[in-house]
Design a protein around this motif. Structure first.
Motif, PDB file in Angstrom:
ATOM      1  N   UNK A  22       0.976  -1.187   0.065  1.00 54.53           N
ATOM      2  CA  UNK A  22       0.053   0.030  -0.039  1.00 54.53           C
ATOM      3  C   UNK A  22       0.906   1.279  -0.048  1.00 54.53           C
ATOM      4  N   UNK A  23       0.439   2.213  -0.742  1.00 55.16           N
ATOM      5  CA  UNK A  23       1.181   3.760  -0.649  1.00 55.16           C
ATOM      6  C   UNK A  23       0.021   4.663  -0.673  1.00 55.16           C
ATOM      7  N   UNK A  24       0.191   5.522   0.231  1.00 51.55           N
ATOM      8  CA  UNK A  24      -0.797   6.434   0.595  1.00 51.55           C
ATOM      9  C   UNK A  24      -0.600   7.594   1.555  1.00 51.55           C
ATOM     10  N   UNK A  25      -1.137   8.271   1.690  1.00 49.69           N
ATOM     11  CA  UNK A  25      -1.042   9.570   2.472  1.00 49.69           C
ATOM     12  C   UNK A  25      -2.244  10.022   3.163  1.00 49.69           C
ATOM     13  N   UNK A  26      -2.219  10.620   4.244  1.00 52.38           N
ATOM     14  CA  UNK A  26      -3.274  11.149   5.356  1.00 52.38           C
ATOM     15  C   UNK A  26      -3.029  12.555   5.882  1.00 52.38           C
ATOM     16  N   UNK A  27      -4.245  13.101   6.235  1.00 52.78           N
ATOM     17  CA  UNK A  27      -3.867  14.079   7.274  1.00 52.78           C
ATOM     18  C   UNK A  27      -4.093  13.566   8.690  1.00 52.78           C
ATOM     19  N   UNK A  54       4.256   5.095   3.569  1.00 53.96           N
ATOM     20  CA  UNK A  54       3.311   6.791   3.799  1.00 53.96           C
ATOM     21  C   UNK A  54       4.464   7.717   3.193  1.00 53.96           C
ATOM     22  N   UNK A  55       3.716   8.634   2.440  1.00 52.62           N
ATOM     23  CA  UNK A  55       4.250   9.865   1.578  1.00 52.62           C
ATOM     24  C   UNK A  55       4.957  10.611   2.874  1.00 52.62           C
ATOM     25  N   UNK A  56       4.196  10.835   3.820  1.00 55.64           N
ATOM     26  CA  UNK A  56       4.795  11.848   4.921  1.00 55.64           C
ATOM     27  C   UNK A  56       4.277  11.191   6.364  1.00 55.64           C
ATOM     28  N   UNK A  57       5.053  10.630   7.154  1.00 52.91           N
ATOM     29  CA  UNK A  57       4.849   9.919   8.345  1.00 52.91           C
ATOM     30  C   UNK A  57       4.044  11.122   9.142  1.00 52.91           C
ATOM     31  N   UNK A  58       4.650  11.964   9.605  1.00 49.93           N
ATOM     32  CA  UNK A  58       4.284  13.029  10.551  1.00 49.93           C
ATOM     33  C   UNK A  58       3.020  13.617  10.350  1.00 49.93           C
TER      34      UNK A  58
END
Lengths: 347, 376
Positions: B224-229, B255-259
């Motif tokens: 899986x590749x994704x990103x969230x807020x 994840x594109x940006x973990x933080x």
């Protein structure tokens, strides 16, 4: 669980088996294949979809019942209803996290407290409007304002940061092929029991009779010595208590934050209208229908239909999940076209 | 009695005049507008970002301010939503009459603001939003952060190289940021010979993402590749875990940006995130982190605190060197100082390309272990 066609191995769940395998077990291979394809069998996990829908339906229906009751008796849509629910969920949070009470006890205390606030708001705002025979739209706009005010009060007291109850994260257990946590099972059971209690309340108590009488004809009910203001107070009490249960269940399943009421308002309204606004059973049915529809439509693969039954080759065609919020409205409009009063609405 | 009334009225009037005189004589601060998601889906990080910006203002003012006057921030809340974001920008530009804006978070929120600022001739120095679409806005839009074209490519490279898998499912938010990064990720994954089996877009501010998760896993992806807020990251991770879908040993998550994806989840359900890998901005400079810790008693939860710090510091320096707050002059000067300004974010290199965007990319690869982000 093996696919009956043998072409798509690895599908899970007893309900998938019951729905897809048993009815077509004795039919020719091609028929089973067609059935599977039309329903997007490649991508559906029926058991999980039904389980998810039951959980969502239980949460929404508790909120939709209150909304529909207020509409039935006071004839206006209370836009602040979901915010009352979230206020109650925040009270539960404080009792649970700050005072360390169990969630059950916290709900027992928070529900009447929220109901009292609901009754106070009614006495201060909606009752004078009723006395002055203000237009329905006036009460609706007032409720919109109350909702906004409540949201900001919540933000002031509890800040904008998201909250969670003190429930440890749970591993799912498998029931009939669907994976559910104990919390989710509890939500479905609570929803079911609450509905039964509501039914008994409506049909086996004096209050229920009075409520139905006022709903049918308020003037006539008053002529029969029914104190309509007293019944309205009890109606607010029950609507708020059910709302707090629904709000707490949503917060348990997801998150708690001041804007939550606004975020769940549209599905709650859709559920109430879909079932037939003013009808509590309709609210339950509407919530479940909405939850099922959202989940099933997103799982469907339309490629078989688009290719006219496989006449030509097309890739999988599914509705983008980005359109999920629109699905509720499309279904709502489709149902209202055929039944303008909703599924169980009175003509 | 009448005399007494006269004396009181005269005293009040005199007092008012003295006060007016005092205000008129004080040094009028130089004001810049700061747009920050104080509430909404990314509120959890706003305290850090505001602190970063305030630290920059305090340091600037301690060193003499700008143009011999104190620097002042006018902070407005975007609520991480486009409409309130636009209201905030209109207020800053129309009512407060600021000539320079900075801050911002979501590209979906910041893009219309950048276009509005361009129309109004106001300089907007983006501190965090990363959509490549900002390149096309115009000369009034600059960025001190790395654009998604770098990030999307980097996460695709990381996912393919690390997992060795070929079948990917993607999940991104349905806004300018999510869609931009998704497109770049898809293109790069295809270049690397990977197959995209599912693309899932999700709406922000929803409480239920189970249907999206079922779709994500419907075609048995290998990774899986994704990103969230932050809020959506928490709900999705919790629901995926409860549905038995989050098993990184079987299907790894990148994840594109973990933080920004897991700021809340790391705080509330760290055990669920175990083994998730992804990219993160480089840690803030040591000097910044120490000062931040001294002030707040804790480490910053997001590297974006340093982004806000850098944006304000660079603007202050540019105003001083340009000897003006004129947006065009400040923009030209930013191009001149970027070579030697050593920032506290993204390794300190703050050089702009010809569009006023950052022309380089540096990320760190991280994995969540024992509830914490560690270098991978």
């Amino acid at each position: 669980m093996e696919d009956p066609t043998g072409a798509y191995p690895g599908r899970r769940g007893l309900i998938s088996y019951v729905k897809l395998v048993i009815p077509f077990h004795f039919l020719p291979h091609a028929r089973v294949d067609t059935y599977s394809k039309v329903l997007g069998y490649y991508n559906m996990d029926f058991s999980q979809i039904i389980a998810n829908s039951l959980v969502r339906g239980a949460e929404l229906s508790l909120l939709a019942i209150g909304l529909t009751m207020v509409f039935d008796i006071l004839k206006f849509a209370n836009f602040a209803h979901a915010d009352y629910a979230v206020l109650g969920a925040f009270l539960v949070y404080s009792l649970n996290q700050v005072l360390g009470l169990s969630l059950f006890l916290a709900v027992i205390l928070a529900a009447p407290a929220t109901a009292l606030i609901g009754i106070c708001i009614d006495t201060a705002i909606f009752k004078p409007l009723r006395r002055k025979e203000a237009k329905v739209v006036t009460a609706m706009v007032c409720s919109l304002g109350i909702g906004i005010a409540l949201r900001n009060i919540l933000r002031l007291i509890w800040t904008s940061r998201t909250k969670t109850y003190a429930i440890p994260i749970q591993k799912p257990i498998e029931i009939l092929g669907a994976r559910l946590t104990f919390t989710q099972i509890g939500i479905v059971l609570t929803g079911f029991i609450s509905m039964v209690i509501f039914h008994l309340l409506l049909h086996r108590t004096k209050f229920g009779k009075a409520l139905r009488a006022i709903s049918d004809n308020r003037v006539l009910a008053s002529a029969c010595a029914i104190d309509s203001e007293k019944v309205i107070k009890w109606m607010w009490f029950i609507a708020c208590c059910y709302g707090v249960m629904g709000g707490t269940m949503i917060a348990m399943e997801h998150l708690l934050y001041p804007r939550l009421g606004f975020d769940i308002l549209i599905p709650v309204f859709c559920a109430a209208i879909l079932g037939g606004i003013g009808n509590p059973y309709g609210a339950m049915l509407g919530a479940l229908t909405l939850a099922l529809a959202e989940n099933i439509v997103l799982a469907l693969d339309f490629s078989y239909l688009i290719s006219l039954g496989g006449l030509f080759e097309v890739g999988p065609i599914q509705i983008s999940t980005g359109y999920k919020p629109a699905i509720s409205f499309v279904i709502l409009v489709a149902v209202l076209l055929f039944r303008p009063t909703g599924i169980l609405g009175r003509k | 009695m009448r005399r007494l009334v006269d004396v009181v009225v005269t005293s009040i009037l005199l007092g008012l005049l003295i006060n007016v005189g005092a205000v008129g004589g004080a040094e009028e601060p130089v004001r810049i507008g700061l747009l920050c998601p104080i509430t909404g889906t990314q509120a959890v990080m706003s305290e850090d970002m505001l602190t970063g910006a305030k630290m920059a203002v305090e340091e600037t003012n301690a060193a003499g301010g700008v143009l011999g006057r104190p620097l002042e921030l006018i902070v407005e809340d975007t609520e991480t939503r486009p409409a309130p974001g636009m209201d905030a920008a209109r207020k800053l530009i129309g009512v407060d009459r600021v000539e320079i804006l900075t801050g911002g978070f979501s590209s979906g929120v910041s893009l219309p603001i950048a276009e509005y600022a361009q129309e109004q001739g106001v300089l907007y120095v983006l501190a965090v939003p990363t959509s490549p679409l900002f390149r096309d806005v115009g000369p009034c839009c600059m960025s001190i952060t790395v654009v998604d074209s770098f990030k999307g490519k980097a996460v695709a490279d990381f996912a393919v190289e690390d997992s060795g898998k070929k079948k990917f499912a993607l999940i991104h938010m349905n806004n300018a940021f999510g869609q931009a990064i998704k497109q770049v990720t898809i293109n790069r994954l295809k270049e690397l010979g990977a197959e995209i089996v599912t693309e899932v877009d999700y709406e922000l501010n929803k409480v239920d993402y189970k249907a999206e998760l079922l779709r994500l896993f419907a075609k048995d992806p290998e990774a899986i590749v994704g990103t969230w807020y932050a809020k959506e990251g928490l709900v999705t991770a919790k629901q995926a875990y409860e549905m038995g879908l989050l098993n990184v040993d079987k299907v790894p998550w990148y994840v594109s940006e973990i933080t920004s994806s897991y700021a809340e989840a790391l705080d509330k359900i760290p055990e669920v995130l175990e083994g998730i890998k992804g990219l993160d901005p480089l840690e803030p400079g040591r000097l910044f982190s120490e000062k931040f810790k001294e002030r707040m008693g804790r480490e910053p939860i997001t590297a974006f605190a340093a982004h806000y710090y850098d944006a304000v510091r660079m603007i202050a320096m540019a105003i001083n060197f340009a000897n003006s707050t004129d947006p065009a002059a400040v923009r030209d000067t930013l191009f001149e100082i970027d070579d030697w300004y050593r920032g506290m974010s993204y390794g300190g290199d703050k050089r702009f390309d010809e569009d006023g965007m950052q022309d380089h990319a540096q990320f760190r690869k991280v994995i969540i272990q024992n509830g914490k982000k560690v270098d991978y």
